[in-house]
Scaffold this active site. Structure first.
Site, PDB file in Angstrom:
ATOM      1  N   LYS A 139       0.851  -1.196   0.000  1.00 36.85           N
ATOM      2  CA  LYS A 139       0.000   0.000   0.000  1.00 36.85           C
ATOM      3  C   LYS A 139       0.886   1.244   0.000  1.00 36.85           C
ATOM      4  CE  LYS A 139      -3.905  -2.139   2.322  1.00 36.85           C
ATOM      5  NZ  LYS A 139      -4.747  -2.072   3.512  1.00 36.85           N
ATOM      6  N   HIS A 142       2.047   6.966   3.158  1.00 39.98           N
ATOM      7  CA  HIS A 142       1.489   8.319   3.096  1.00 39.98           C
ATOM      8  C   HIS A 142       2.155   9.248   4.113  1.00 39.98           C
ATOM      9  CE1 HIS A 142      -0.814   7.073   6.578  1.00 39.98           C
ATOM     10  NE2 HIS A 142      -1.337   6.073   5.886  1.00 39.98           N
ATOM     11  N   HIS A 145       2.635   8.103   7.600  1.00 36.10           N
ATOM     12  CA  HIS A 145       3.750   7.207   7.889  1.00 36.10           C
ATOM     13  C   HIS A 145       5.056   7.990   8.024  1.00 36.10           C
ATOM     14  CE1 HIS A 145       1.036   4.062   5.920  1.00 36.10           C
ATOM     15  NE2 HIS A 145       1.173   3.677   7.184  1.00 36.10           N
TER      16      HIS A 145
HETATM   17  N1  ARG Z   1       0.095  -0.201   9.743  1.00 40.88           N
HETATM   18  C1  ARG Z   1      -0.785   0.699  10.400  1.00 40.88           C
HETATM   19  C2  ARG Z   1      -1.275   1.784   9.454  1.00 40.88           C
HETATM   20  O1  ARG Z   1      -0.653   2.031   8.447  1.00 40.88           O
HETATM   21  C3  ARG Z   1      -0.170   1.380  11.591  1.00 40.88           C
HETATM   22  C4  ARG Z   1       0.203   0.450  12.707  1.00 40.88           C
HETATM   23  C5  ARG Z   1       0.246   1.150  14.024  1.00 40.88           C
HETATM   24  N2  ARG Z   1       0.642   0.307  15.092  1.00 40.88           N
HETATM   25  C6  ARG Z   1      -0.119  -0.584  15.718  1.00 40.88           C
HETATM   26  N3  ARG Z   1       0.423  -1.303  16.654  1.00 40.88           N
HETATM   27  N4  ARG Z   1      -1.385  -0.698  15.464  1.00 40.88           N
HETATM   28  O2  ARG Z   1      -2.275   2.407   9.716  1.00 40.88           O
END
Ligand code: ARG
Length: 579
Positions: A139, A142, A145
């Site tokens: 994905k 963005h 991130h």
């Molecule tokens: N991968 C997730 C996203 O892009 C964020 C993860 C955040 N950390 C967690 N432990 N939930 O939205």
């Protein structure tokens, strides 16, 4: 240093009020430097003393302030004591101020400036696990991130310089239906050659294509479901394709993170916790916390009222787990493996409710350490675009920052000849990104603006780097002149005193940042420092001064350069020596 003076003043107060010295430390602070120069260096808040019960909290506060001020004796260190509005001001001996602040520079422990302050001793130490960046494979990466990456890195750096044992973790979105789609679609749209050449881009392309295809084509959708089921059942062929996608993605990210000056100790991910997630569901069931909803899903209801926001779905009706179920499993697993004393999650604020529920469920399950888990939220970024359009890959943002900075450097008359202009442009461009992001309150949204953030003048990362490079070359040009031996009485000009007064605040700024995990305190402190250094450059020339004066001024400049560099590194910025 600041702590020397704070101790002296606290000792004076302790003696007059018959209390322990430590009681006064939190009420004492260095006076911020404003345009209108103040002569006091420290102030004591009478309100804070009243609140902590050191002095009676009834009665007229101004009378209390004035009476205490007259009872305190001046001496050779604290030369002047006066009452302000609800505060007592302290002015320390000027020569001692110069000496104490600057004596620690030029030795090995330059990078420890301010970190041994008694103020920081009150902070808890231990093992801190910081989870940040956490992009999703295939994905797009963005702006959220990017923010998570740089804010998380700042928090990890800060905790580390305060003496914590820091574990840096990246929790990849490496599980879920996107892999069903990707696995099923790769046969149709994928190409191993392209995957090798440009992995992130190719995976993303395939993902976009297969999504479009699956919208109209039920067969493709079914193939995706089948593929994901095979994955969950650990079919070896499906797993090996997934493994390949994951590995090349991590390799690519590692390369790009390196450009950003970011690294991780652990690349974990949702995939690691699918089994444990089922165990968590069983545990919730045996603890009587799991309910079945009308729709057949498994939910945990933490509400005491009919508030739906505290009902959390942990199991789909088909028996598969969700994002939060994997997070529950991951948190428990991390506690067992790493024995953290605190855990910090850095994501955008839209996930606040998710983490709220996560911590609540953990507590309900009897994991009292969930109290020491914290979600650090941040606001949204509007309009992060590159010449290629909307940002899909982190690398594009870094490339654009470098290209724009290189262009500006080529246009500028003051740019020096250097060996590797690209490398300098990269570092300066990244500092511009970071400072733009860190200047305001963390939770605020902001609008991304290439031109504004790359301005050489004004409060930007470029200005920080420019000031650092200028200090570095000044010190280098006069190598051999400076040294630890200098005469403090040659640095009594107001310009120099103001810089030193500002440095007195460094430990307080670090303390504040550690308390609320906001990078803005440190950024604004450093920007202010750079403005003060600019005046010092103008008014305190080294060239053309007598050797003694030059020596003293160089000590001032090398001290400020150290503090600037230390602060920049905590922010995640690599100081450049030339630009
Ligand atoms: N991968 C997730 C996203 O892009 C964020 C993860 C955040 N950390 C967690 N432990 N939930 O939205």
């Amino acid at each position: 240093m600041a702590c020397f003076f704070r101790r002296r003043i606290a000792a004076k107060l302790a003696c007059t009020l018959q209390q322990s010295e430590d009681a006064f430390i939190p009420a004492l602070s260095a006076v911020p430097v404003f345009k209108k120069q103040l002569t006091a260096d420290f102030k004591l808040s009478i309100g804070t003393l009243r609140m902590s019960g050191i002095i009676p909290s009834c009665g007229d506060i101004q009378l209390q302030t004035e009476s205490l001020a007259t009872r305190l004796k001046r001496d050779s260190v604290v030369e002047d004591i006066s009452a302000g509005r609800g505060v007592i001001n302290f002015k320390v001996n000027r020569k001692l101020l110069v000496q104490k602040v600057l004596e620690s520079f030029g030795k090995e422990e330059d990078d420890q400036f301010g970190l041994n302050s008694e103020l920081l001793h009150t902070l808890k130490r231990g093992t801190t696990l910081v989870e940040y960046s956490s992009p999703n494979i295939a994905k797009k990466f963005h702006a959220g991130h990017l923010r998570s990456t740089i804010i998380g890195n700042f928090i990890a750096n800060l905790k580390q310089c305060l003496g914590n044992n820091v574990i840096r973790m990246n929790y990849l979105g490496d599980w879920g239906m996107q892999f069903g789609l990707l696995g099923a679609g790769f046969g149709k749209f994928g190409c191993q050659e392209k995957l090798k050449q440009n992995p992130l881009q190719h995976l993303f392309e395939v993902y976009v294509q297969v999504n479009k295809d699956a919208e109209q084509n039920e067969e493709m959708m079914q193939a995706a479901r089948d593929f994901f089921r095979q994955l969950e059942q650990h079919d070896s062929e499906a797993l090996s394709l997934w493994q390949q996608f994951r590995e090349i993605t991590v390799d690519e990210y590692q390369r790009v993170y390196k450009r950003l000056g970011v690294h991780f100790d652990i690349y974990s991910g949702e995939s690691f916790h699918q089994h444990q997630a089922q165990e968590v569901v069983q545990k919730l069931q045996s603890q009587g916390l799991l309910k079945t909803s009308e729709k057949g899903t498994g939910v945990v209801d933490l509400s005491t009222t009919k508030d739906m926001s505290s009902v959390s779905t942990v199991l789909r009706s088909d028996g598969t787990t969700l994002y939060i179920t994997r997070d529950l499993a991951a948190a428990i697993d991390r506690k067992e493996k790493y024995h953290f004393d605190e855990m910090i999650y850095v994501t955008d604020k839209s996930q606040a409710n998710h983490f709220h529920q996560l911590f609540h469920i953990l507590l309900a399950m009897g994991h009292s350490w969930a109290d020491r888990c914290e979600h650090v939220p941040f606001g949204l970024v509007r309009g992060m675009k590159t010449r290629r359009g909307e940002v899909v890959f982190l690398e594009d943002v870094l490339d654009e920052a470098r290209a724009r900075m290189l262009h500006n450097m080529n246009q500028s008359k003051t740019t020096k000849e250097m060996d590797n202009p690209e490398d300098t442009a990269e570092k300066v461009g990244i500092s511009a990104l970071i400072v733009q992001d860190f200047k305001g309150p963390r939770e605020s949204d902001y609008t991304f603006d290439w031109d504004r953030m790359l301005q050489a003048q004004g409060d930007t990362g470029v200005f920080l780097q420019y000031t650092h490079a200028r200090l570095h070359s000044l010190i280098q040009r006069h190598e051999g002149v400076g040294g630890v031996l200098f005469d403090p009485s040659l640095l009594l000009e107001q310009t120099s005193i103001t810089v030193l007064q500002h440095l007195l605040r460094y430990d307080e700024v670090i303390y504040q940042s550690a308390k609320d995990l906001q990078p803005k305190h440190l950024v604004n402190f450093l920007l202010k420092l750079c403005h003060l250094i600019a005046s010092a450059h103008r008014e305190l020339p080294v060239k053309g001064s007598s050797r003694d004066v030059a020596q003293a001024r160089l000590q001032l400049f090398s001290g400020t350069r150290s503090v600037l560099a230390n602060g920049m590194k905590i922010l995640g910025i690599t100081p450049v020596d030339q630009m």
